[in-house]
Design a protein around this motif. Structure first.
Motif, PDB file in Angstrom:
ATOM      1  N   ASN A  56       0.868  -1.177   0.000  1.00  0.00           N
ATOM      2  CA  ASN A  56       0.000   0.000   0.000  1.00  0.00           C
ATOM      3  C   ASN A  56       0.902   1.223   0.000  1.00  0.00           C
ATOM      4  O   ASN A  56       1.757   1.357   0.884  1.00  0.00           O
ATOM      5  CB  ASN A  56      -0.873  -0.027   1.264  1.00  0.00           C
ATOM      6  CG  ASN A  56      -1.825   1.143   1.382  1.00  0.00           C
ATOM      7  OD1 ASN A  56      -1.567   2.239   0.905  1.00  0.00           O
ATOM      8  ND2 ASN A  56      -2.936   0.913   2.055  1.00  0.00           N
ATOM      9  N   PRO A  57       0.757   2.156  -0.950  1.00  0.00           N
ATOM     10  CA  PRO A  57       1.656   3.307  -1.009  1.00  0.00           C
ATOM     11  C   PRO A  57       1.588   4.208   0.235  1.00  0.00           C
ATOM     12  O   PRO A  57       2.455   5.052   0.420  1.00  0.00           O
ATOM     13  CB  PRO A  57       1.226   4.059  -2.267  1.00  0.00           C
ATOM     14  CG  PRO A  57      -0.114   3.542  -2.605  1.00  0.00           C
ATOM     15  CD  PRO A  57      -0.230   2.168  -2.020  1.00  0.00           C
ATOM     16  N   LEU A  58       0.596   4.008   1.076  1.00  0.00           N
ATOM     17  CA  LEU A  58       0.515   4.779   2.326  1.00  0.00           C
ATOM     18  C   LEU A  58       1.330   4.153   3.449  1.00  0.00           C
ATOM     19  O   LEU A  58       1.516   4.771   4.493  1.00  0.00           O
ATOM     20  CB  LEU A  58      -0.943   4.907   2.774  1.00  0.00           C
ATOM     21  CG  LEU A  58      -1.891   5.595   1.808  1.00  0.00           C
ATOM     22  CD1 LEU A  58      -3.291   5.647   2.386  1.00  0.00           C
ATOM     23  CD2 LEU A  58      -1.398   6.976   1.438  1.00  0.00           C
ATOM     24  N   TRP A  59       1.816   2.925   3.272  1.00  0.00           N
ATOM     25  CA  TRP A  59       2.549   2.249   4.338  1.00  0.00           C
ATOM     26  C   TRP A  59       4.007   2.689   4.372  1.00  0.00           C
ATOM     27  O   TRP A  59       4.922   1.883   4.269  1.00  0.00           O
ATOM     28  CB  TRP A  59       2.466   0.732   4.218  1.00  0.00           C
ATOM     29  CG  TRP A  59       1.137   0.072   4.398  1.00  0.00           C
ATOM     30  CD1 TRP A  59       0.818  -1.188   3.961  1.00  0.00           C
ATOM     31  CD2 TRP A  59      -0.034   0.544   5.071  1.00  0.00           C
ATOM     32  NE1 TRP A  59      -0.483  -1.495   4.311  1.00  0.00           N
ATOM     33  CE2 TRP A  59      -1.029  -0.438   4.987  1.00  0.00           C
ATOM     34  CE3 TRP A  59      -0.360   1.736   5.721  1.00  0.00           C
ATOM     35  CZ2 TRP A  59      -2.300  -0.295   5.532  1.00  0.00           C
ATOM     36  CZ3 TRP A  59      -1.624   1.897   6.256  1.00  0.00           C
ATOM     37  CH2 TRP A  59      -2.570   0.885   6.164  1.00  0.00           C
ATOM     38  N   HIS A  60       4.200   4.008   4.528  1.00  0.00           N
ATOM     39  CA  HIS A  60       5.551   4.513   4.804  1.00  0.00           C
ATOM     40  C   HIS A  60       6.015   3.855   6.097  1.00  0.00           C
ATOM     41  O   HIS A  60       5.207   3.317   6.859  1.00  0.00           O
ATOM     42  CB  HIS A  60       5.517   6.031   4.983  1.00  0.00           C
ATOM     43  CG  HIS A  60       5.231   6.775   3.726  1.00  0.00           C
ATOM     44  ND1 HIS A  60       5.476   8.128   3.602  1.00  0.00           N
ATOM     45  CD2 HIS A  60       4.724   6.376   2.528  1.00  0.00           C
ATOM     46  CE1 HIS A  60       5.136   8.531   2.401  1.00  0.00           C
ATOM     47  NE2 HIS A  60       4.667   7.487   1.724  1.00  0.00           N
ATOM     48  N   GLY A  61       7.297   3.904   6.380  1.00  0.00           N
ATOM     49  CA  GLY A  61       7.816   3.255   7.579  1.00  0.00           C
ATOM     50  C   GLY A  61       7.062   3.639   8.840  1.00  0.00           C
ATOM     51  O   GLY A  61       6.687   2.792   9.654  1.00  0.00           O
ATOM     52  N   GLU A  62       6.782   4.926   8.993  1.00  0.00           N
ATOM     53  CA  GLU A  62       6.099   5.411  10.192  1.00  0.00           C
ATOM     54  C   GLU A  62       4.633   4.973  10.222  1.00  0.00           C
ATOM     55  O   GLU A  62       4.141   4.510  11.254  1.00  0.00           O
ATOM     56  CB  GLU A  62       6.175   6.948  10.270  1.00  0.00           C
ATOM     57  CG  GLU A  62       7.571   7.501  10.323  1.00  0.00           C
ATOM     58  CD  GLU A  62       8.188   7.775   8.960  1.00  0.00           C
ATOM     59  OE1 GLU A  62       9.177   8.539   8.908  1.00  0.00           O
ATOM     60  OE2 GLU A  62       7.701   7.238   7.947  1.00  0.00           O
ATOM     61  N   VAL A  63       3.944   5.140   9.116  1.00  0.00           N
ATOM     62  CA  VAL A  63       2.518   4.796   9.077  1.00  0.00           C
ATOM     63  C   VAL A  63       2.334   3.280   9.200  1.00  0.00           C
ATOM     64  O   VAL A  63       1.417   2.819   9.890  1.00  0.00           O
ATOM     65  CB  VAL A  63       1.841   5.357   7.806  1.00  0.00           C
ATOM     66  CG1 VAL A  63       0.405   4.873   7.681  1.00  0.00           C
ATOM     67  CG2 VAL A  63       1.877   6.883   7.824  1.00  0.00           C
ATOM     68  N   HIS A  64       3.219   2.510   8.584  1.00  0.00           N
ATOM     69  CA  HIS A  64       3.132   1.056   8.713  1.00  0.00           C
ATOM     70  C   HIS A  64       3.380   0.638  10.160  1.00  0.00           C
ATOM     71  O   HIS A  64       2.725  -0.281  10.679  1.00  0.00           O
ATOM     72  CB  HIS A  64       4.108   0.373   7.755  1.00  0.00           C
ATOM     73  CG  HIS A  64       3.875  -1.081   7.615  1.00  0.00           C
ATOM     74  ND1 HIS A  64       4.825  -2.017   7.918  1.00  0.00           N
ATOM     75  CD2 HIS A  64       2.780  -1.782   7.217  1.00  0.00           C
ATOM     76  CE1 HIS A  64       4.335  -3.219   7.713  1.00  0.00           C
ATOM     77  NE2 HIS A  64       3.097  -3.107   7.293  1.00  0.00           N
TER      78      HIS A  64
END
Length: 193
Positions: A56-64
């Motif tokens: 998911n392109p929203l799963w940056h390290g922080e958000v993931h």
């Protein structure tokens, strides 16, 4: 607990907990960003994660990391925790950290490092294009949280020499991972790669 204790522990978590996950993530085609959550009371690790933008392109390290944190059955209150990011969070990640209720975050690499050393300029471009802010233009101390650059903490530590040596080791691994990511990024479909 002193600032020196926190600095040493944050570098250990990056090196021992986040980096191994990031190595696997980059091998799969994800970016080099990772994060961890620690308890303020004893600096124990609650969770470490890495970027998962291929899912998911929203799963940056922080958000993931936040996603995985909220999947835990029982979890500590965010005000009792430290949020650690390998790279200075982008505006989306800063917002997610804020919405999750963290009153702090620490980061190892700056936005400029992401642009210059990692060839990932999107954080600064979004700051400029969407918010009209220059690099560093956001308030690192505000009503929601305080942001701390680990490099600043290393520079003032009494044991700065050993911390600089550890920082160099971490930099070297990220340099290698960045080259690996850059050489294979055309094979993935991450929108902003």
């Amino acid at each position: 607990m002193t600032a020196a204790d926190i600095t040493r522990r944050l570098l250990d978590v990056i090196e021992d907990d986040i980096l191994p996950l990031t190595e696997k993530g980059v091998a799969a085609g994800n970016k080099v960003f990772g994060a961890a959550i620690l308890r303020k009371s004893d600096l124990s690790l609650v969770l470490a994660e890495t970027n998962n933008e291929l899912e998911n392109p929203l799963w940056h390290g922080e958000v993931h990391t936040l996603k995985r944190f909220y999947e835990l059955g029982e979890r500590p209150v965010t005000k009792d925790l430290i949020f650690l990011s390998t790279h200075e969070p982008c505006t989306m990640c800063m917002s997610a950290i804020t919405w999750a209720g963290f009153d702090n975050f620490y980061y190892f690499f700056s936005h400029e490092d992401s642009r210059d050393a990692f060839a990932i300029p999107h954080d600064l471009k979004i700051l400029k294009e969407v918010f009209g802010l220059e690099p560093g233009g956001y308030r690192k101390a505000n009503a929601f949280w305080n942001a701390y650059a680990i490099a600043d903490l290393v520079a003032v530590d009494d044991d700065a020499e050993s911390l600089r040596a550890q920082s160099k080791r971490i930099h070297a691994v990220y340099d290698r991972l960045s080259q690996e990511y850059q050489s294979g990024k055309t094979d993935n479909d991450i929108p902003l790669n």
